[in-house]
Design an enzyme around this catalytic site. Structure first.
Site, PDB file in Angstrom:
ATOM      1  N   TYR A  64       0.872  -1.179   0.000  1.00 41.17           N
ATOM      2  CA  TYR A  64       0.000   0.000   0.000  1.00 41.17           C
ATOM      3  C   TYR A  64       0.909   1.228   0.000  1.00 41.17           C
ATOM      4  O   TYR A  64       1.704   1.420   0.922  1.00 41.17           O
ATOM      5  CB  TYR A  64      -0.927   0.007   1.215  1.00 41.17           C
ATOM      6  CG  TYR A  64      -2.074  -0.967   1.110  1.00 41.17           C
ATOM      7  CD1 TYR A  64      -3.317  -0.557   0.618  1.00 41.17           C
ATOM      8  CD2 TYR A  64      -1.924  -2.295   1.486  1.00 41.17           C
ATOM      9  CE1 TYR A  64      -4.376  -1.441   0.504  1.00 41.17           C
ATOM     10  CE2 TYR A  64      -2.978  -3.189   1.377  1.00 41.17           C
ATOM     11  CZ  TYR A  64      -4.194  -2.761   0.889  1.00 41.17           C
ATOM     12  OH  TYR A  64      -5.245  -3.638   0.769  1.00 41.17           O
ATOM     13  N   HIS A  88     -17.540  -2.135   3.172  1.00 46.73           N
ATOM     14  CA  HIS A  88     -16.207  -2.235   3.773  1.00 46.73           C
ATOM     15  C   HIS A  88     -16.220  -3.103   5.021  1.00 46.73           C
ATOM     16  O   HIS A  88     -17.042  -2.914   5.922  1.00 46.73           O
ATOM     17  CB  HIS A  88     -15.690  -0.840   4.138  1.00 46.73           C
ATOM     18  CG  HIS A  88     -14.347  -0.846   4.809  1.00 46.73           C
ATOM     19  ND1 HIS A  88     -13.176  -1.094   4.124  1.00 46.73           N
ATOM     20  CD2 HIS A  88     -13.985  -0.666   6.101  1.00 46.73           C
ATOM     21  CE1 HIS A  88     -12.154  -1.045   4.959  1.00 46.73           C
ATOM     22  NE2 HIS A  88     -12.619  -0.796   6.177  1.00 46.73           N
TER      23      HIS A  88
END
Length: 645
Positions: A257, A439
């Site tokens: 990330y 999510h």
């Protein structure tokens, strides 16, 4: 390349299976007027035929709008990290089927393509192209628990066309959403786990293939059933801004990330984002998994610069306050458009100039030497639309009082946006939800939000029965969902903790859990968060009850945190069942919050759970009159030498 009977060959040497999308139209009888002169008859006939031609042209355009053209594939995704397999597809809601086109850049002795519940190669639904060294075949197949392939009695993957070109070998086939075959995967809304495999040597038969033994195979997640919505018109004064990290050296590890900070120009006034799209560095299409642009919190005047891994100890702590989503893209997604009456506001007074880009690189082969400058292009306008779009959080509060026991295959938690909150926070005309981003963290397997009114379930806002925490994107809804004061929004998440030995509590950490639906709506209101959690007092009663009926003592001392208390619970059938029951009836604490994190005026503690007296009916099954099926055989295919070069 595959070959078919001579009558199927085209003039350029390609081969095809004839099929059609169009409809035939019958022409009515032309009216006659015997009293008119001959030249008037010719003029009338010409006018009639011209009108008819215009009508047929309009009709063709209309039909193309409801059903994709044969060679129109708007959605594309690389299947493997090296981009040697490329999938394109279109969706026909009229015929309830998907057309798949696979480009194989270097074909060897065959390939497998299919779908499974979570991306496993066992118990999968597959289309298979294979060769026995003499002849080649195409067939619909399924894999058993051991990975062995079996011919499906219902051949529901239909081969339509196959040909070779300079760029490689193409295979075109189709599959219905629901085939009524128990061995087939049912294609439905939400995430689909696609699997692929490369056959590197001939095999004597389909049954000789064991997918577990394939050396080159993999998984790709997509949303196959894209919404069929009209693209809104864009303003004439449209401007663009590309948010991207410059020249990132992609690390040679499976998951990275990457975070990059940037800022808006000085004096950047209020604008509306009306559209955004991905900008992917050429050659990295298979490595850039998903991207998000966040706006930072306005209470900080400045944010430090940063360009590096998001999990690095060198990342400034303040970057964690950049969480307001402006744009989100995942592999396979197209451009995102806002409704014509709304735009997402950014810039201007009361907002931060600072933006954070987060890019997820998925590099399972741990390739090195790739440099990337991918990002997201924002399309924005100074001509503000009638409404600001808003983003609201639904689901569960980030708190450890909501927990999942270890060893669970299917444990559900539900968060509510109650009628009390919507009554005080929403305008009388309501709000209109047009997009949604679901999510959870690592154990999430399914997410669903349902709208209820007056105790009756009315419609599903968003549902993903095959949800993956590794594939999250903002998805446009097939239809706008209107929510009015007094309505209830229930968000349920299903988790799998079979690989964990301790309870998984709610929280911000990646090993903790969340259950959230970020809904995108208009007009924007003060309500930014509408979520719930179990009343803490009832949870403490649970710990005391478990302590009473078990030999092992549960730590209920005042100084012990909820996380510590869950860690000391002996997980048996009693403690599991009682916790599940408690979450189903205990009062809740409501968080009906403004953007300032202050709750709306009202009594929000120990609210009773919203009652549902009527649930949505199950969709009608098309499989009631499924007739008998007979042993199937594969389609014989001859591979041309040109296709394997």
């Amino acid at each position: 390349m595959p070959s078919f009977p001579k009558s199927d060959k085209t003039k350029d040497g390609h081969v095809s299976v004839p099929f059609a999308f169009g409809r035939t139209q019958s022409m009515g009888r032309r009216p006659t007027r015997p009293s008119c002169p001959a030249f008037r008859l010719r003029e009338v006939a010409a006018m009639y035929l011209s009108s008819l031609a215009v009508f047929l042209l309009i009709l063709v355009v209309a039909l193309q709008g409801t059903d994709p053209r044969e060679n129109y594939f708007p959605y594309k995704v690389p299947l493997d990290p090296q981009s040697t397999l490329e999938l394109s597809w279109n969706v026909s809601y009229l015929h309830r089927e998907v057309h798949f086109q696979i480009l194989v850049k270097k074909l060897q002795d065959g390939l497998l393509f299919g779908m499974s519940d979570r991306g496993g190669f066992e118990d999968a639904d597959l289309a298979v192209l294979w060769s026995d060294g003499v002849q080649s075949y195409f067939a619909d197949a399924w894999s058993d628990h051991d990975g062995h392939l079996h011919m499906d009695s219902q051949q529901n993957y239909k081969l339509l066309k196959a040909w070779s070109a300079l760029e490689g070998f193409y295979l075109l086939f189709k599959r219905s959403f629901d085939t009524c075959d128990p061995k087939d995967y049912r294609i439905e809304d939400g995430t689909v786990h696609l699997i692929y495999g490369i056959l590197e040597a001939p095999v004597p038969s389909l049954g000789a293939i064991n997918v577990s033994a394939l050396r080159r195979k993999g998984l790709q997640r997509v949303q196959l059933l894209k919404p069929d919505i009209r693209i809104p018109s864009l303003p004439s004064d449209l401007k663009t801004m590309v948010i991207r990290a410059p020249n990132v050296s992609i690390p040679g590890q499976e998951t990275t990330y990457w975070c990059y900070m940037t800022e808006l120009p000085d004096g950047f006034g209020k604008h509306h984002i009306v559209m955004y799209e991905p900008v992917i560095t050429k050659g990295n299409e298979a490595l850039v998994h998903h991207m998000e642009v966040f706006q930072c919190a306005p209470q900080f005047e400045t944010f430090p610069s940063y360009n590096g891994p998001c999990d690095s100890k060198m990342k400034p702590e303040r970057l964690n306050f950049c969480r307001h989503v402006l744009a989100a893209w995942a592999m396979g997604a197209q451009a995102f458009y806002y409704p014509e009456d709304a735009g997402l506001a950014f810039g201007g007074p009361g907002t931060s100039r600072y933006l954070r880009l987060e890019v997820h690189y998925h590099n399972p082969l741990e390739l090195k030497g790739h440099h990337d400058s991918s990002g997201i292009r924002l399309f924005y306008t100074a001509s503000l639309r009638p409404y600001d779009a808003g983003i609201m959080e639904l689901g569960l509060v980030y708190t450890p009082v909501m927990a999942i026991p270890p060893g669970e295959s299917h444990f559900g938690l539900t968060g509510y946006c109650t009628e009390t909150c919507t009554q005080v926070a929403l305008p009388p005309s309501g709000i209109h939800i047009f997009a949604s981003q679901l999510h959870t963290h690592l154990t999430g397997r399914s997410v669903e939000t349902v709208l209820s009114r007056g105790g009756q379930e009315k419609e599903i806002v968003n549902k993903d029965p095959h949800y993956s925490p590794h594939f999250q994107e903002i998805r446009m809804l097939k239809k706008v969902v209107s929510v009015f004061p007094g309505d209830v929004l229930r968000t349920t998440c299903i988790y799998n903790t079979e690989d964990r030995s301790q309870a998984t509590v709610g929280g911000f950490g990646i090993m903790e859990e969340m259950c959230v639906n970020y809904v995108h709506y208009y007009p924007q209101t003060e309500l930014e968060l509408c979520k719930s959690a179990i009343d803490l007092g009832y949870l403490q009663r649970y710990f005391k009850l478990v302590n009473r009926f078990n030999d092992e003592e549960v730590c209920t001392c005042p100084e012990a945190s909820v996380t510590q208390q869950f860690a000391s619970v002996p997980w048996n059938s009693l403690s599991r069942d009682v916790l599940k029951s408690l979450y189903g009836f205990a009062p809740i604490s409501m968080h009906c919050n403004k953007s300032s994190a202050v709750r709306f005026p009202g009594e929000w503690e120990r609210q009773t759970l919203p009652k549902v007296t009527e649930v949505l009916p199950e969709p009608a099954s098309p499989c009631e009159h499924n007739g008998p099926h007979f042993p199937a055989s594969p389609t014989i295919v001859k591979l041309d030498k040109e296709a394997s070069k």
